[in-house]
Design a protein around this motif. Structure first.
Motif, PDB file in Angstrom:
ATOM      1  N   PHE A  65      -6.639  -2.492  -5.639  1.00 45.67           N
ATOM      2  CA  PHE A  65      -6.139  -1.863  -6.866  1.00 45.67           C
ATOM      3  C   PHE A  65      -6.020  -0.355  -6.706  1.00 45.67           C
ATOM      4  CE2 PHE A  65      -6.423  -0.469 -11.294  1.00 45.67           C
ATOM      5  CZ  PHE A  65      -5.691  -1.432 -11.969  1.00 45.67           C
ATOM      6  N   PRO A  66      -4.958   0.275  -7.229  1.00 41.89           N
ATOM      7  CA  PRO A  66      -3.819  -0.324  -7.925  1.00 41.89           C
ATOM      8  C   PRO A  66      -2.584  -0.538  -7.049  1.00 41.89           C
ATOM      9  CG  PRO A  66      -3.820   2.029  -8.323  1.00 41.89           C
ATOM     10  CD  PRO A  66      -4.997   1.746  -7.408  1.00 41.89           C
ATOM     11  N   ASN A  67      -2.614  -0.076  -5.792  1.00 39.08           N
ATOM     12  CA  ASN A  67      -1.383  -0.050  -4.991  1.00 39.08           C
ATOM     13  C   ASN A  67      -1.097  -1.329  -4.220  1.00 39.08           C
ATOM     14  OD1 ASN A  67      -0.703   2.623  -5.727  1.00 39.08           O
ATOM     15  ND2 ASN A  67      -2.134   3.418  -4.206  1.00 39.08           N
ATOM     16  N   GLY A  68      -2.132  -2.064  -3.850  1.00 43.26           N
ATOM     17  CA  GLY A  68      -1.928  -3.351  -3.193  1.00 43.26           C
ATOM     18  C   GLY A  68      -1.655  -3.297  -1.712  1.00 43.26           C
ATOM     19  N   ASN A  69      -1.572  -2.104  -1.122  1.00 50.14           N
ATOM     20  CA  ASN A  69      -1.146  -2.028   0.274  1.00 50.14           C
ATOM     21  C   ASN A  69      -2.258  -1.713   1.257  1.00 50.14           C
ATOM     22  OD1 ASN A  69      -1.409   0.607  -0.593  1.00 50.14           O
ATOM     23  ND2 ASN A  69       0.707   1.205  -0.169  1.00 50.14           N
ATOM     24  N   CYS A  70      -3.495  -2.036   0.906  1.00 51.55           N
ATOM     25  CA  CYS A  70      -4.564  -2.041   1.900  1.00 51.55           C
ATOM     26  C   CYS A  70      -4.450  -3.330   2.709  1.00 51.55           C
ATOM     27  CB  CYS A  70      -5.930  -1.912   1.242  1.00 51.55           C
ATOM     28  SG  CYS A  70      -6.286  -3.146  -0.020  1.00 51.55           S
ATOM     29  N   THR A  71      -5.262  -3.469   3.742  1.00 52.75           N
ATOM     30  CA  THR A  71      -5.148  -4.650   4.596  1.00 52.75           C
ATOM     31  C   THR A  71      -5.701  -5.888   3.904  1.00 52.75           C
ATOM     32  OG1 THR A  71      -7.319  -4.356   5.627  1.00 52.75           O
ATOM     33  CG2 THR A  71      -5.448  -3.192   6.632  1.00 52.75           C
TER      34      THR A  71
END
Length: 228
Positions: A65-71
């Motif tokens: 959260f909030p971007n969703g672009n972690c692994t």
């Protein structure tokens, strides 16, 4: 619609970056008083909230959260830690970039990985509708249905817009059997809440509904059992 029916669908939410434990404890008390579906809070407060609530209200938290672009590995770890700390529900954010580039298999596999960790616990999939085309929203209805996740959710509340009636109508048309719908972001009145429910939302991610109910109670109006 009976107000209690609305409260029981609310994930009473506080996810602001500056949220303090005192503020989190207050929404826990409010959620217990109004018998909401859950409190949706930052991961760092899950253990405190679970210990404080002692099962009175389900604790929900967010992953990626909030971007969703972690692994995916990071999201899996976040999910495991949240569950160990007492979370009963997880709201994850998809990798929107993967969806945009057509890597739908990776999106699917990531959701499946988190659902495998959640097991019988509820997993809600935030797709951030304000950043998607209609075709992408329809594709995410398919992916969430295939993944085995429990809910498709509109928004984080941290992007350019929140839930819309049109998006809930779209979800209701395209999700498969067994997938529920959560509208979140910008729900600011009882009238809006009822409309989202009528269109197919089983959950509402909002802080405003309980704030409105409290204001009415403080003004001398009953907080449950009345139509509006």
């Amino acid at each position: 619609m009976d107000r209690r029916e609305i409260y029981q669908r609310v994930d009473h939410t506080l996810l602001k970056q500056y949220a303090t434990w005192e503020e989190i404890r207050q929404i826990c008390d409010d959620a217990a008083a109004y018998q909401t579906a859950s409190v949706c809070i930052p991961p760092c407060y899950v253990k405190q909230a679970a210990d404080y609530l002692q099962g009175r209200v389900t604790v929900c938290t967010v992953v990626g959260f909030p971007n969703g672009n972690c692994t995916t590995g990071t999201k899996v770890y976040e999910t495991k830690e949240a569950i160990a700390n007492g979370a009963g529900e997880i709201d994850m954010v998809i990798n929107i970039g993967w969806l945009k580039e057509g890597n739908t298999q990776a999106v699917l596999e990531e959701i499946q990985a988190l659902k495998a960790v959640c097991g019988e616990r509820v997993l809600k999939v935030i797709i951030e509708t304000c950043l998607l085309t209609e075709a992408e929203k329809i594709e995410m209805c398919r992916i969430v249905t295939q993944s085995g996740a429990d809910y498709i959710k509109t928004s984080t509340g941290f992007s350019t817009a929140g839930a819309t009636f049109a998006d809930i109508e779209l979800f209701a048309k395209y999700v498969g059997p067994g997938v529920k719908i959560k509208a979140a972001g910008g729900i600011s009145s009882f009238e809006d809440a009822e409309r989202f429910i009528q269109l197919g939302a089983s959950r509402l991610g909002t802080s405003r509904i309980i704030q409105l109910a409290k204001a009415e109670t403080e003004a001398g109006a009953p907080h449950s059992g009345n139509d509006y």
